[in-house]
Scaffold this motif. Structure first.
Motif, PDB file in Angstrom:
ATOM      1  N   UNK A  75     -39.232 -14.255 -18.231  1.00  0.00           N
ATOM      2  CA  UNK A  75     -40.242 -14.394 -19.282  1.00  0.00           C
ATOM      3  C   UNK A  75     -41.024 -13.107 -19.531  1.00  0.00           C
ATOM      4  N   UNK A  76     -41.212 -12.285 -18.524  1.00  0.00           N
ATOM      5  CA  UNK A  76     -41.915 -11.024 -18.763  1.00  0.00           C
ATOM      6  C   UNK A  76     -41.141 -10.161 -19.759  1.00  0.00           C
ATOM      7  N   UNK A  77     -39.825 -10.103 -19.603  1.00  0.00           N
ATOM      8  CA  UNK A  77     -39.014  -9.337 -20.545  1.00  0.00           C
ATOM      9  C   UNK A  77     -39.029  -9.937 -21.933  1.00  0.00           C
ATOM     10  N   UNK A  78     -39.006 -11.244 -22.024  1.00  0.00           N
ATOM     11  CA  UNK A  78     -39.050 -11.897 -23.328  1.00  0.00           C
ATOM     12  C   UNK A  78     -40.380 -11.637 -24.025  1.00  0.00           C
ATOM     13  N   UNK A  79     -41.461 -11.638 -23.246  1.00  0.00           N
ATOM     14  CA  UNK A  79     -42.762 -11.349 -23.842  1.00  0.00           C
ATOM     15  C   UNK A  79     -42.887  -9.905 -24.269  1.00  0.00           C
ATOM     16  N   UNK A  80     -42.310  -9.019 -23.507  1.00  0.00           N
ATOM     17  CA  UNK A  80     -42.400  -7.584 -23.827  1.00  0.00           C
ATOM     18  C   UNK A  80     -41.746  -7.281 -25.177  1.00  0.00           C
ATOM     19  N   UNK A  81     -40.687  -8.019 -25.514  1.00  0.00           N
ATOM     20  CA  UNK A  81     -39.961  -7.752 -26.749  1.00  0.00           C
ATOM     21  C   UNK A  81     -40.130  -8.862 -27.793  1.00  0.00           C
ATOM     22  N   UNK A 240     -45.322 -19.256 -19.635  1.00  0.00           N
ATOM     23  CA  UNK A 240     -46.028 -18.607 -20.738  1.00  0.00           C
ATOM     24  C   UNK A 240     -46.977 -17.516 -20.234  1.00  0.00           C
ATOM     25  N   UNK A 241     -47.559 -17.695 -19.060  1.00  0.00           N
ATOM     26  CA  UNK A 241     -48.413 -16.640 -18.508  1.00  0.00           C
ATOM     27  C   UNK A 241     -47.621 -15.363 -18.293  1.00  0.00           C
ATOM     28  N   UNK A 242     -46.408 -15.509 -17.762  1.00  0.00           N
ATOM     29  CA  UNK A 242     -45.558 -14.332 -17.567  1.00  0.00           C
ATOM     30  C   UNK A 242     -45.200 -13.693 -18.907  1.00  0.00           C
ATOM     31  N   UNK A 243     -44.930 -14.514 -19.910  1.00  0.00           N
ATOM     32  CA  UNK A 243     -44.642 -13.984 -21.243  1.00  0.00           C
ATOM     33  C   UNK A 243     -45.841 -13.207 -21.779  1.00  0.00           C
ATOM     34  N   UNK A 244     -47.040 -13.757 -21.591  1.00  0.00           N
ATOM     35  CA  UNK A 244     -48.250 -13.083 -22.061  1.00  0.00           C
ATOM     36  C   UNK A 244     -48.421 -11.732 -21.380  1.00  0.00           C
ATOM     37  N   UNK A 318     -56.094 -15.640 -18.301  1.00  0.00           N
ATOM     38  CA  UNK A 318     -55.004 -14.851 -18.892  1.00  0.00           C
ATOM     39  C   UNK A 318     -55.069 -14.925 -20.416  1.00  0.00           C
ATOM     40  N   UNK A 319     -55.416 -16.104 -20.941  1.00  0.00           N
ATOM     41  CA  UNK A 319     -55.579 -16.221 -22.391  1.00  0.00           C
ATOM     42  C   UNK A 319     -56.645 -15.283 -22.915  1.00  0.00           C
ATOM     43  N   UNK A 320     -57.760 -15.195 -22.200  1.00  0.00           N
ATOM     44  CA  UNK A 320     -58.830 -14.286 -22.604  1.00  0.00           C
ATOM     45  C   UNK A 320     -58.385 -12.828 -22.510  1.00  0.00           C
ATOM     46  N   UNK A 354     -50.155 -18.120 -27.663  1.00  0.00           N
ATOM     47  CA  UNK A 354     -50.042 -18.391 -26.233  1.00  0.00           C
ATOM     48  C   UNK A 354     -51.365 -18.876 -25.656  1.00  0.00           C
ATOM     49  N   UNK A 355     -52.471 -18.367 -26.155  1.00  0.00           N
ATOM     50  CA  UNK A 355     -53.776 -18.783 -25.639  1.00  0.00           C
ATOM     51  C   UNK A 355     -54.010 -20.271 -25.862  1.00  0.00           C
ATOM     52  N   UNK A 356     -53.486 -20.806 -26.960  1.00  0.00           N
ATOM     53  CA  UNK A 356     -53.721 -22.224 -27.260  1.00  0.00           C
ATOM     54  C   UNK A 356     -52.579 -23.134 -26.805  1.00  0.00           C
ATOM     55  N   UNK A 357     -51.420 -22.570 -26.454  1.00  0.00           N
ATOM     56  CA  UNK A 357     -50.284 -23.396 -26.049  1.00  0.00           C
ATOM     57  C   UNK A 357     -50.600 -24.147 -24.751  1.00  0.00           C
ATOM     58  N   UNK A 358     -50.409 -25.456 -24.769  1.00  0.00           N
ATOM     59  CA  UNK A 358     -50.645 -26.320 -23.608  1.00  0.00           C
ATOM     60  C   UNK A 358     -52.094 -26.269 -23.123  1.00  0.00           C
TER      61      UNK A 358
END
Length: 372
Positions: A75-81, A240-244, A318-320, A354-358
């Motif tokens: 997920x970190x790679x997916x978030x990066x791109x 999602x945190x890792x994606x963020x 993390x959202x903040x 991402x901040x509002x997801x779940x």
């Protein structure tokens, strides 16, 4: 926190980064989005070939039985791109929900793992906010044992392209009772089911569901699904945190490069002390978010009350941090930072979603307090 990926997890992270660079290069993002359906299909097929779709699925259901840390590496790679495919909804959340299902659930998991089907979870309802126990979708059982659903689900994360939906329904108790919540599996083309699809600002496609006597398949035991749902959602939150974190990392790197190359009054604007301070604050927020992402992911095996506290505290903060880094990146780029032509604006849009997801920060701060 002393945290290191294993050799296999580093390979996963490197593979995710390469896929993002190859298929979702930031320099061509607007052009790529014009052919979004084709790009998403190509990405999904490649993920299936790499085994990522099978990664979170238990070995008992034909998957690879990967850990949440394995998912985090991807997920970190997916978030990066900014890879805009429904990986968390279809490959993380739904398999966690279907773990106690029967033959049909196993077939759906097999189809998800091989990339021939997508699935999403309908868990939220009007007037319920992000409260997973607020379930008004009615589940009625006939004398022949068949279940039918009536009602609606407000926001189905990444449900726009789903072939199957997993939903919570009220089979007993009052509308906000913890008891009486059951899980059901429904085909997207089931008679009586209406699917209203819409695209969000980050290009992800969601859905709103309406049920009118829809025949559904019970997953697990009736009336006792809430604890399993909460754990599954916490796993999705950690992904999602890792994606963020990956998105924040890319936004910070892009901003630092801009500060080094953009000149004003004959010098690089990165030489201005006030801008250096803001860049340092962004870097601190990123590292704080990274540590919280690690902590939350490693807490998924803890007893439920402690897990809820750690995950909710991490989700809120993390959202903040994500919104802070995204907004600072846009501001430091000046007016051009708001334009679609610049990748920075796309990172901010994803951080907003991402901040509002779940659950928003406010929801998870309240959950943190309730779990004390």
């Amino acid at each position: 926190m002393n945290f290191e990926y294993s050799d296999e997890q580093r390979m996963l992270a490197d593979s995710a980064d390469r896929l993002g660079k190859d298929l979702w290069p930031s320099s061509d993002r607007l052009k790529l989005l014009e052919n979004f359906d084709g790009l998403a299909a190509q990405t999904w097929a490649q993920m299936a070939e790499l085994g990522w779709l099978m990664l979170p699925i238990a070995e008992d259901h034909g998957g690879l039985g990967g850990s949440p840390v394995d998912v985090m590496a991807v997920m970190e790679g997916m978030g990066r791109h900014l890879v805009a495919v429904p990986y968390v909804a279809s490959a993380v959340l739904v398999p966690a929900l279907l773990g106690n299902g029967g033959d049909t659930a196993a077939e759906v998991l097999g189809a998800i793992g091989e990339g021939s089907a997508k699935a999403a979870a309908g868990l939220l309802e009007p007037d319920g906010g992000y409260d997973l126990s607020w379930v008004g979708l009615s589940a009625q059982r006939s004398s022949g044992g068949e279940w039918t659903l009536s009602g609606e689900k407000l926001h189905v994360e990444d449900g726009g392209d789903a072939d199957w939906f997993v939903v919570t329904a009220r089979s007993g108790g009052g509308i906000s009772d913890a008891e009486g919540v059951s899980l059901f599996l429904v085909r997207a083309d089931a008679p009586g089911l209406s699917v209203r699809r819409f695209r969000a600002i980050d290009q992800h496609r969601h859905a709103r569901l309406g049920f009118s006597g829809v025949t559904a398949i019970l997953i697990g035991e009736a009336d006792d699904a809430l604890a399993d749902v909460e754990l599954a959602v916490d796993k999705a939150i950690c992904a999602h945190l890792a994606e963020a974190v990956g998105s924040m990392d890319a936004a910070l790197s892009g901003t630092l490069e801009y500060l080094r190359t953009r000149k004003q009054f004959g010098v690089a604007i990165g030489s201005f002390q006030s801008l250096q301070h803001r860049a340092v604050d962004m870097a601190i927020a990123l590292e704080e978010a990274r540590s919280l992402s690690y902590r939350a992911t490693l807490s998924l095996g803890l007893p439920a009350p402690e897990r809820r506290r750690v995950v909710s505290a991490s989700k809120a903060r993390v959202g903040q941090c994500g919104l802070y880094v995204g907004r600072q990146a846009v501001q430091l780029h000046g007016g051009v930072g708001f334009s679609d032509e610049l990748i920075i604006s796309h990172h901010l849009k994803r951080q907003m979603m991402l901040e509002s997801a779940y659950g928003s920060a406010e929801h998870h701060l309240a959950r943190f307090v309730a779990a004390a």
